[in-house]
Design a protein around this motif. Structure first.
Motif, PDB file in Angstrom:
ATOM      1  N   ALA A  38       0.732  -1.391   0.027  1.00  0.00           N
ATOM      2  CA  ALA A  38       0.065  -0.122   0.135  1.00  0.00           C
ATOM      3  C   ALA A  38       0.959   1.249  -0.007  1.00  0.00           C
ATOM      4  CB  ALA A  38      -0.881  -0.100   1.175  1.00  0.00           C
ATOM      5  N   GLU A  39       0.290   2.510  -0.433  1.00  0.00           N
ATOM      6  CA  GLU A  39       1.037   3.574  -0.457  1.00  0.00           C
ATOM      7  C   GLU A  39       0.101   4.787  -0.011  1.00  0.00           C
ATOM      8  OE1 GLU A  39       2.646   4.846  -4.052  1.00  0.00           O
ATOM      9  OE2 GLU A  39       0.887   4.802  -5.180  1.00  0.00           O
ATOM     10  N   THR A  40       0.558   5.762   0.606  1.00  0.00           N
ATOM     11  CA  THR A  40      -0.244   6.920   1.013  1.00  0.00           C
ATOM     12  C   THR A  40      -0.233   7.824  -0.157  1.00  0.00           C
ATOM     13  OG1 THR A  40       1.622   8.287   1.520  1.00  0.00           O
ATOM     14  CG2 THR A  40       0.827   6.890   3.288  1.00  0.00           C
ATOM     15  N   ALA A  41      -1.394   8.770   0.001  1.00  0.00           N
ATOM     16  CA  ALA A  41      -1.573   9.691  -1.333  1.00  0.00           C
ATOM     17  C   ALA A  41      -0.546  10.373  -1.203  1.00  0.00           C
ATOM     18  CB  ALA A  41      -2.939  10.517  -0.926  1.00  0.00           C
ATOM     19  N   PRO A  42      -0.253  11.042  -2.422  1.00  0.00           N
ATOM     20  CA  PRO A  42       1.084  11.863  -2.531  1.00  0.00           C
ATOM     21  C   PRO A  42       1.056  13.165  -1.592  1.00  0.00           C
ATOM     22  CG  PRO A  42      -0.134  11.776  -4.528  1.00  0.00           C
ATOM     23  CD  PRO A  42      -0.667  10.644  -3.598  1.00  0.00           C
ATOM     24  N   LEU A  43       2.059  13.791  -1.124  1.00  0.00           N
ATOM     25  CA  LEU A  43       2.234  14.969  -0.528  1.00  0.00           C
ATOM     26  C   LEU A  43       2.901  15.934  -1.507  1.00  0.00           C
ATOM     27  CD1 LEU A  43       2.931  14.041   3.135  1.00  0.00           C
ATOM     28  CD2 LEU A  43       0.578  14.467   1.970  1.00  0.00           C
ATOM     29  N   PHE A  44       2.476  17.226  -1.653  1.00  0.00           N
ATOM     30  CA  PHE A  44       3.216  18.081  -2.368  1.00  0.00           C
ATOM     31  C   PHE A  44       3.724  19.406  -1.603  1.00  0.00           C
ATOM     32  CE2 PHE A  44      -0.170  15.941  -4.855  1.00  0.00           C
ATOM     33  CZ  PHE A  44       0.548  15.488  -5.817  1.00  0.00           C
ATOM     34  N   ASP A  45       4.944  19.561  -1.961  1.00  0.00           N
ATOM     35  CA  ASP A  45       5.560  20.490  -1.014  1.00  0.00           C
ATOM     36  C   ASP A  45       5.455  22.101  -1.934  1.00  0.00           C
ATOM     37  OD1 ASP A  45       7.112  21.995   0.522  1.00  0.00           O
ATOM     38  OD2 ASP A  45       9.029  21.265  -0.049  1.00  0.00           O
ATOM     39  N   ASP A  46       4.218  22.417  -2.124  1.00  0.00           N
ATOM     40  CA  ASP A  46       3.910  23.739  -2.643  1.00  0.00           C
ATOM     41  C   ASP A  46       2.781  24.529  -2.063  1.00  0.00           C
ATOM     42  OD1 ASP A  46       1.721  22.515  -3.700  1.00  0.00           O
ATOM     43  OD2 ASP A  46       2.416  22.087  -5.679  1.00  0.00           O
ATOM     44  N   ASP A  67      -5.702  -4.670  14.147  1.00  0.00           N
ATOM     45  CA  ASP A  67      -5.988  -4.162  12.900  1.00  0.00           C
ATOM     46  C   ASP A  67      -6.289  -2.729  13.018  1.00  0.00           C
ATOM     47  OD1 ASP A  67      -6.504  -5.990  10.652  1.00  0.00           O
ATOM     48  OD2 ASP A  67      -8.018  -7.083  12.207  1.00  0.00           O
ATOM     49  N   ARG A  68      -6.464  -1.995  14.026  1.00  0.00           N
ATOM     50  CA  ARG A  68      -6.651  -0.368  13.876  1.00  0.00           C
ATOM     51  C   ARG A  68      -5.388   0.144  14.727  1.00  0.00           C
ATOM     52  NH1 ARG A  68     -10.101   1.406  18.060  1.00  0.00           N
ATOM     53  NH2 ARG A  68     -10.981   3.001  16.580  1.00  0.00           N
ATOM     54  N   SER A  69      -4.326  -0.306  14.275  1.00  0.00           N
ATOM     55  CA  SER A  69      -2.967   0.318  14.454  1.00  0.00           C
ATOM     56  C   SER A  69      -2.751   1.405  13.646  1.00  0.00           C
ATOM     57  CB  SER A  69      -1.832  -0.825  14.218  1.00  0.00           C
ATOM     58  OG  SER A  69      -1.952  -1.613  15.427  1.00  0.00           O
ATOM     59  N   LEU A  70      -1.711   2.314  13.556  1.00  0.00           N
ATOM     60  CA  LEU A  70      -1.620   3.704  13.148  1.00  0.00           C
ATOM     61  C   LEU A  70      -0.234   3.675  12.521  1.00  0.00           C
ATOM     62  CD1 LEU A  70      -3.556   5.979  15.446  1.00  0.00           C
ATOM     63  CD2 LEU A  70      -4.523   4.748  13.184  1.00  0.00           C
ATOM     64  N   VAL A  71       0.026   4.537  11.546  1.00  0.00           N
ATOM     65  CA  VAL A  71       1.526   4.957  11.084  1.00  0.00           C
ATOM     66  C   VAL A  71       1.396   6.574  11.227  1.00  0.00           C
ATOM     67  CG1 VAL A  71       2.984   5.193   9.455  1.00  0.00           C
ATOM     68  CG2 VAL A  71       1.761   3.185   9.379  1.00  0.00           C
ATOM     69  N   ILE A  72       1.996   7.030  12.259  1.00  0.00           N
ATOM     70  CA  ILE A  72       2.149   8.573  12.257  1.00  0.00           C
ATOM     71  C   ILE A  72       3.426   9.108  11.687  1.00  0.00           C
ATOM     72  CG2 ILE A  72       2.473  10.302  14.228  1.00  0.00           C
ATOM     73  CD1 ILE A  72       1.217   8.075  16.171  1.00  0.00           C
ATOM     74  N   ARG A  88      -4.722   4.867   4.369  1.00  0.00           N
ATOM     75  CA  ARG A  88      -5.480   6.133   4.240  1.00  0.00           C
ATOM     76  C   ARG A  88      -5.427   6.981   5.390  1.00  0.00           C
ATOM     77  NH1 ARG A  88     -10.812   1.913   3.915  1.00  0.00           N
ATOM     78  NH2 ARG A  88      -9.851   1.729   5.896  1.00  0.00           N
ATOM     79  N   GLN A  89      -5.517   8.225   5.129  1.00  0.00           N
ATOM     80  CA  GLN A  89      -5.149   9.331   6.177  1.00  0.00           C
ATOM     81  C   GLN A  89      -6.351   9.603   7.054  1.00  0.00           C
ATOM     82  OE1 GLN A  89      -3.650  13.184   5.079  1.00  0.00           O
ATOM     83  NE2 GLN A  89      -5.349  14.316   6.011  1.00  0.00           N
ATOM     84  N   VAL A  90      -6.266   9.418   8.142  1.00  0.00           N
ATOM     85  CA  VAL A  90      -7.433   9.389   9.401  1.00  0.00           C
ATOM     86  C   VAL A  90      -7.236  10.851  10.121  1.00  0.00           C
ATOM     87  CG1 VAL A  90      -7.583   6.965   9.436  1.00  0.00           C
ATOM     88  CG2 VAL A  90      -5.875   8.137  11.056  1.00  0.00           C
TER      89      VAL A  90
END
Length: 428
Positions: A38-46, A67-72, A88-90
């Motif tokens: 999986a991958e997160t949605a792209p972030l843009f530095d602008d 299953d409800r663990s998080l990535v910070i 997915r961003q929460v």
């Protein structure tokens, strides 16, 4: 108290452009690849993207429901992002502004976790973040069931700058940069080890939970790593960089079993240090560019490398970046390092008795045209514990410095989620 190693001070750091002049070993092209799930949605530095730039992740395990663990994860001036295991961003938390409009804004660089702090007398897991823009630590309580998002800022209002004497010095941005947390099993006290941007200094800060429910910190001691090195031929070498910059540390991790800090000095190599910042640091591996002279060009803002004297290592290509541990109950496991210059990850034996010997390397490669790999990786985090149905073998999260496909000419970054079991298979 400051501990200084007996080395000559210098104002130069190795430019990352130096790495491009080195031919990679023949086996580098043939090392194993692992695929992200999986991958997160792209972030843009602008401005349109909120000046968000993916940097460093941490993995929080929900013991009650894995299953409800998080990535910070940090997004620099874009603040913090919190993701579920589907990437997915929460939650999104902005970095705080500077005191005045002309001051530097908040910029979240690295993040790590501490379990079992007791702010206000109540046990809590917290995320600790280095705010490079304001030269402070930011502390966030983690509560998976909290409405509005799992993170709550509990930084004590009295928290002072980590390195700077005043706002003018903060604005120069020689500020809090890399970060790793550590809980001393003997005393139960928790600490943050924080490096200083464009300097070789590392500070040990004790985290202090207050009765008011906040977390403050105090400096215990600091240590300065070398900025200049004696080579086997008797000459002295300093990595090349812009004027008034020293070879900085960013990627750091502490082995919780014995309190060993591993610190990546980006253009030098990986140091092994007592997490209390006592004793003498040991350089366990060097970058390939170690010992190569360079000349900084002010017009191009790049370093031109000289002849390679052959004193460098065989496994890391500058910059040394995200460091993380794969721990096992018997003390076995691996230290993983991002070798940013050749888009690989290098694995070392976790055991000090084995002198952290080199084990293997791997790449995170594209799984499809829509799910690419990881290039020029900054930060990484591994957790060798079951994380529910998605990652029963554990999880590795790595930053992707060249997220594709992007959005036209906008440079994109993000994070990749990788099954840790596949990583261990690649290493073994």
């Amino acid at each position: 108290m400051t501990i200084r190693l007996t080395v000559r001070a210098s104002a130069l750091v190795l430019c990352t452009t130096l790495a491009t002049s080195f031919a990679l070993p023949a086996q580098a092209a043939g090392i194993d690849g692992v695929l992200p799930k999986a991958e997160t949605a792209p972030l843009f530095d602008d401005e349109a993207g909120g000046n968000a730039n993916a940097d460093d992740p941490a993995i929080w395990r929900d013991a009650a429901d894995p299953d409800r663990s998080l990535v910070i994860a940090t997004a620099k001036q874009g603040g913090l992002r919190v993701y579920d295991l589907d990437a997915r961003q929460v939650q999104s938390i902005p970095a705080p502004a500077g005191p005045d409009a002309d001051d530097k804004p908040g910029r979240f660089n690295n993040v790590d976790l501490v379990q079992g702090l007791r702010p206000g007398g109540t046990r809590a897991d917290v995320a600790v973040v280095s705010d490079r823009g304001n030269d402070r630590l930011r502390i966030y309580r983690i509560d998976r069931n909290k409405p509005g998002g799992p993170l709550t800022d509990i930084t004590d209002p009295a928290a002072r700058p980590v390195f700077s004497a005043d706002q003018a010095e903060i604005n120069e941005q020689k500020t809090a940069y890399g970060l790793a947390t550590w809980t001393d099993r003997t005393t139960g006290r928790s600490y943050a080890l924080v490096s200083r941007r464009n300097r070789t200094r590392i500070a040990l800060l004790e985290l202090i939970a207050t009765p008011a429910g906040t977390v403050d910190y105090r400096q215990v001691r600091t240590l300065d790593l070398p900025s200049s090195f004696r080579l086997p031929d008797g000459t002295s070498w300093t990595p090349c960089a812009e004027p008034d910059e020293l070879p900085q540390v960013e990627g750091m991790v502490v082995d919780p079993t014995d309190g060993t800090l591993y610190a990546g000095q980006e253009d030098v190599g990986i140091w092994r240090i007592d997490a209390g910042l006592t004793g003498t640091p040991t350089l366990i591996d060097k970058v390939r560019e170690y010992g190569v002279p360079g000349t900084y060009d002010e017009e191009t803002e790049e370093c031109t490398p000289g002849a390679d004297p052959g004193f460098g290592g065989k496994h890391l290509t500058a910059d040394v970046e995200g460091l993380t541990l794969v721990t096992e109950p018997d003390g076995d496991g691996y230290l993983l390092s991002s070798s940013q210059g050749d888009d690989t990850f290098v694995a070392y034996d976790r055991e000090r008795d084995e002198d952290n010997e080199y084990e293997n390397a791997f790449r995170v490669t594209a799984a499809s045209t829509r799910l690419d790999g990881s290039e020029v990786c900054d930060g990484a985090a591994a957790l060798n514990a079951p994380l529910g149905r998605r990652y029963p073998n554990g999880l590795l999260v790595v930053q992707d410095g060249q997220e594709t496909p992007g959005d036209g000419d906008r440079e994109a970054t993000g994070f990749k989620f990788v099954d840790l079991g596949e990583v261990l298979d690649a290493i073994d």
